[in-house]
Design a protein around this motif. Structure first.
Motif, PDB file in Angstrom:
ATOM      1  N   GLY A 211       0.848  -1.201   0.000  1.00 44.94           N
ATOM      2  CA  GLY A 211       0.000   0.000   0.000  1.00 44.94           C
ATOM      3  C   GLY A 211       0.873   1.236   0.000  1.00 44.94           C
ATOM      4  O   GLY A 211       1.820   1.322   0.780  1.00 44.94           O
ATOM      5  N   VAL A 212       0.578   2.171  -0.907  1.00 45.04           N
ATOM      6  CA  VAL A 212       1.427   3.355  -1.021  1.00 45.04           C
ATOM      7  C   VAL A 212       0.555   4.608  -1.011  1.00 45.04           C
ATOM      8  O   VAL A 212      -0.455   4.676  -1.716  1.00 45.04           O
ATOM      9  CB  VAL A 212       2.234   3.310  -2.342  1.00 45.04           C
ATOM     10  CG1 VAL A 212       2.993   4.620  -2.560  1.00 45.04           C
ATOM     11  CG2 VAL A 212       3.207   2.127  -2.324  1.00 45.04           C
ATOM     12  N   SER A 213       0.945   5.578  -0.213  1.00 48.44           N
ATOM     13  CA  SER A 213       0.259   6.861  -0.233  1.00 48.44           C
ATOM     14  C   SER A 213       1.311   7.944  -0.372  1.00 48.44           C
ATOM     15  O   SER A 213       2.130   8.152   0.524  1.00 48.44           O
ATOM     16  CB  SER A 213      -0.530   7.023   1.059  1.00 48.44           C
ATOM     17  OG  SER A 213      -1.321   8.160   0.977  1.00 48.44           O
ATOM     18  N   VAL A 214       1.318   8.591  -1.550  1.00 48.83           N
ATOM     19  CA  VAL A 214       2.337   9.614  -1.813  1.00 48.83           C
ATOM     20  C   VAL A 214       1.741  10.984  -1.511  1.00 48.83           C
ATOM     21  O   VAL A 214       1.132  11.625  -2.358  1.00 48.83           O
ATOM     22  CB  VAL A 214       2.826   9.530  -3.278  1.00 48.83           C
ATOM     23  CG1 VAL A 214       3.789  10.673  -3.589  1.00 48.83           C
ATOM     24  CG2 VAL A 214       3.533   8.197  -3.508  1.00 48.83           C
ATOM     25  N   LYS A 215       1.850  11.375  -0.249  1.00 42.86           N
ATOM     26  CA  LYS A 215       1.365  12.693   0.179  1.00 42.86           C
ATOM     27  C   LYS A 215       1.832  12.936   1.594  1.00 42.86           C
ATOM     28  O   LYS A 215       2.476  12.068   2.200  1.00 42.86           O
ATOM     29  CB  LYS A 215      -0.157  12.753   0.107  1.00 42.86           C
ATOM     30  CG  LYS A 215      -0.851  11.736   0.995  1.00 42.86           C
ATOM     31  CD  LYS A 215      -2.360  11.866   0.873  1.00 42.86           C
ATOM     32  CE  LYS A 215      -3.015  10.700   1.604  1.00 42.86           C
ATOM     33  NZ  LYS A 215      -4.422  10.679   1.630  1.00 42.86           N
ATOM     34  N   PHE A 216       1.528  14.090   2.124  1.00 49.55           N
ATOM     35  CA  PHE A 216       1.783  14.356   3.531  1.00 49.55           C
ATOM     36  C   PHE A 216       0.437  14.320   4.232  1.00 49.55           C
ATOM     37  O   PHE A 216      -0.467  15.062   3.885  1.00 49.55           O
ATOM     38  CB  PHE A 216       2.463  15.717   3.715  1.00 49.55           C
ATOM     39  CG  PHE A 216       3.030  15.878   5.089  1.00 49.55           C
ATOM     40  CD1 PHE A 216       4.347  15.541   5.347  1.00 49.55           C
ATOM     41  CD2 PHE A 216       2.236  16.304   6.147  1.00 49.55           C
ATOM     42  CE1 PHE A 216       4.875  15.645   6.630  1.00 49.55           C
ATOM     43  CE2 PHE A 216       2.755  16.411   7.426  1.00 49.55           C
ATOM     44  CZ  PHE A 216       4.074  16.081   7.673  1.00 49.55           C
ATOM     45  N   ASP A 217       0.267  13.416   5.192  1.00 48.35           N
ATOM     46  CA  ASP A 217      -1.047  13.212   5.783  1.00 48.35           C
ATOM     47  C   ASP A 217      -0.892  12.846   7.260  1.00 48.35           C
ATOM     48  O   ASP A 217      -0.559  11.711   7.602  1.00 48.35           O
ATOM     49  CB  ASP A 217      -1.757  12.089   5.004  1.00 48.35           C
ATOM     50  CG  ASP A 217      -3.182  11.880   5.472  1.00 48.35           C
ATOM     51  OD1 ASP A 217      -3.507  12.215   6.628  1.00 48.35           O
ATOM     52  OD2 ASP A 217      -3.975  11.364   4.660  1.00 48.35           O
ATOM     53  N   ASN A 218      -1.146  13.821   8.114  1.00 45.48           N
ATOM     54  CA  ASN A 218      -0.933  13.617   9.553  1.00 45.48           C
ATOM     55  C   ASN A 218      -1.846  12.530  10.121  1.00 45.48           C
ATOM     56  O   ASN A 218      -1.400  11.645  10.856  1.00 45.48           O
ATOM     57  CB  ASN A 218      -1.151  14.952  10.290  1.00 45.48           C
ATOM     58  CG  ASN A 218      -0.822  14.847  11.752  1.00 45.48           C
ATOM     59  OD1 ASN A 218       0.231  14.344  12.132  1.00 45.48           O
ATOM     60  ND2 ASN A 218      -1.738  15.282  12.602  1.00 45.48           N
ATOM     61  N   ALA A 219      -3.132  12.550   9.758  1.00 50.51           N
ATOM     62  CA  ALA A 219      -4.077  11.569  10.302  1.00 50.51           C
ATOM     63  C   ALA A 219      -3.642  10.152   9.914  1.00 50.51           C
ATOM     64  O   ALA A 219      -3.613   9.238  10.751  1.00 50.51           O
ATOM     65  CB  ALA A 219      -5.482  11.861   9.778  1.00 50.51           C
TER      66      ALA A 219
END
Ligand code: ADP
Length: 477
Positions: free
Chosen positions: A353-361
């Motif tokens: 699983g990959v999430s390319v962003k800045f995401d505090n939650a």
């Protein structure tokens, strides 16, 4: 003491990495000990996007830079006993990113952060006299220089002391020398024993040379940077200031990073009862389209996508990792790696699983839901996620460098002591070996439970580190 902490990023207002967490939590810990603490950062677009509306404190403060008069506004917001000031100058700070886009740094960063330094010093007449200027990273490097040159006879400044804390040696604020006169820096200072670094101007060098003391964010890294391997060309200079060089480990803000009260996670848990963690793992697996399997480890990373973090090694051994585990990563950074990881998610759908962003939650969900947390850094001044992971019963697998080496001890299956897995060499084999060790222990439920207990028992609160900073501030007088 009146302490001003100068940081180009501060949580929860604007964050790209660990420095923001430190600049968010340390002032609060110092204020709790009875000091008057203020923090100051640029008023970025991100501050507004994050939902903060600081009030106008002083309009149209003027300063001189490059033989011109310029004005800015000073904004203020109270936050947990700390005064947080913002420098509002839209042409410099009202941009999508803090320092640059994924394609590269903003071209006018020298001007943006020289302005920041000058604006802070111009604000002091309105904020009040300070005893300590605690500067952080290259963006604040010109402040000690201006204090010790332009303001050396000014009673508002001439008794103040400056501490320069290095959170990462590799970001040195290097600029072509043509900018020197525009920033009101005398050419006399542009020498190898001054602010010149191989024919360029270095903001970090200004910070190191003109501060009363220098610190970095772990004991281990404070020693490593005296060597050519980790000193990034500054090892000689730092050696010449060795008696003024300190290492103080960062702390964890347990009011933010704590699975018992974390509002972002699916199941709450604490050191006495880890049951809620399974709920978090299900939630995390679901969020990335991975099939939940209690018996198969879920390995995670949250990181800036930069070579420093050893992500190339992770890419190299991905096939190996997936034989025994699933993998998720939340990361943002170099375009090259943004794309490589997006590619891996497609190739190994359902396992990666990959999430390319800045995401505090999402970063909180990952800390809680993963079984293991990977930090194969080539160098790591302190590292925060390994300490967050300990609290979330997520076992750190780290390279033995800097702060990672200081905070993680290898789990020993005989003595049952240790809080993670460590490897020495930055190689595919060494990283694979540490992951294999972790997976072997994971399969032995009793041993794994013992290891989790060791992890959650670790305490890295700010209390002791804040005390060390206070002692250091006092020693400067
Ligand atoms: P560095 O400061 O070198 O980036 P640290 O480990 O000291 O590394 O701190 C990183 C901080 O930034 C941690 O709080 C981590 O959770 C956070 N972080 C890094 N990347 C992301 C991201 N893509 N989304 C959310 N948080 C992130």
């Amino acid at each position: 003491m009146n302490i001003l902490l100068i940081s180009p990023e501060v949580f929860p207002f604007a964050k790209t990495g660990g420095l923001a967490d430190v600049a968010g939590a340390l002032p609060e810990a110092l204020a709790k000990k009875g000091h008057k603490v203020s923090v100051i950062l640029p008023y970025y677009q991100l501050v507004r996007k994050n939902g903060f509306k600081p009030a106008l404190f002083k309009k149209n403060i003027s300063l001189r830079i490059n033989n011109r008069e310029e004005v800015f506004n000073l904004l203020l917001m109270k936050n947990d006993g700390v005064d947080v000031y913002f420098i509002e100058k839209n042409e410099y700070y009202d941009r999508e990113f803090l320092y640059g886009t994924p394609q590269g740094d903003y071209q006018d960063n020298a001007f943006r952060f020289a302005f920041y330094a000058k604006a802070i010093l111009a604000s002091i007449r309105h904020i009040g006299k300070q005893d300590i200027y605690h500067c952080n990273d290259w963006q604040s490097g010109l402040i000690p220089l201006y204090i010790k040159t332009h303001y050396k006879d000014d009673p508002m400044f001439n008794k103040a002391k400056a501490l320069f804390t290095i959170h990462n040696m590799a970001y040195q604020g290097l600029f072509p020398k043509d900018v020197v006169p525009y920033l009101d820096i005398s050419w006399d200072l542009f020498t190898p024993s001054g602010v010149e670094f191989w024919d360029k101007l270095s903001f970090m060098k200004a910070g190191i040379i003109f501060s009363d003391a220098i610190s970095t964010v772990s004991k281990g890294y404070s020693k490593e940077i005296l060597t050519s391997e980790f000193g990034c060309g500054f090892d000689g200079l730092l050696k010449s200031r060795e008696k003024d060089l300190y290492g103080i480990i960062n702390g964890v803000d347990y009011s933010v990073w704590n699975p018992a009260i974390d509002k972002f996670i699916a199941g709450k848990y604490d050191e006495n009862d880890l049951n809620g963690k399974a709920e978090c793992k299900k939630d995390l697996a679901g969020a990335f389209g991975i099939k939940y399997n209690a018996k198969r480890p879920l390995i995670a990373m949250i990181t800036r996508l930069a070579e420093q973090k050893g992500i190339d090694l992770v890419v190299n051994i991905m096939k190996d990792i997936l034989k025994e585990a699933d993998f998720v990563i939340l990361g943002f950074g170099d375009e090259k790696y943004n794309n490589i990881f997006k590619g891996l998610a497609k190739k190994y759908k359902g396992k990666v699983g990959v999430s390319v962003k800045f995401d505090n939650a999402l970063s909180h969900k990952i800390e809680a839901g993963a079984d293991m947390f990977l930090m194969p850094s080539r160098y790591e001044p302190c590292g925060l996620n390994q300490m967050y992971s300990l609290k979330y019963a997520t076992v750190p697998v780290v390279r033995a460098v800097g702060g990672l080496d200081d905070t993680i001890q290898n789990f020993n299956v005989v003595t049952k002591k240790g809080n993670g897995f460590k490897f020495k060499d930055a190689t595919n084999e060494a990283l694979s070996g540490a992951i294999k060790d972790a997976v072997t222990v994971f399969k032995n439920k009793k041993l794994w439970d013992t290891l989790l207990k060791n992890c959650v028992a670790c305490d890295y609160s700010w209390e002791s580190s804040a005390e060390q900073y206070l002692k250091l501030y006092k020693n400067l007088f």
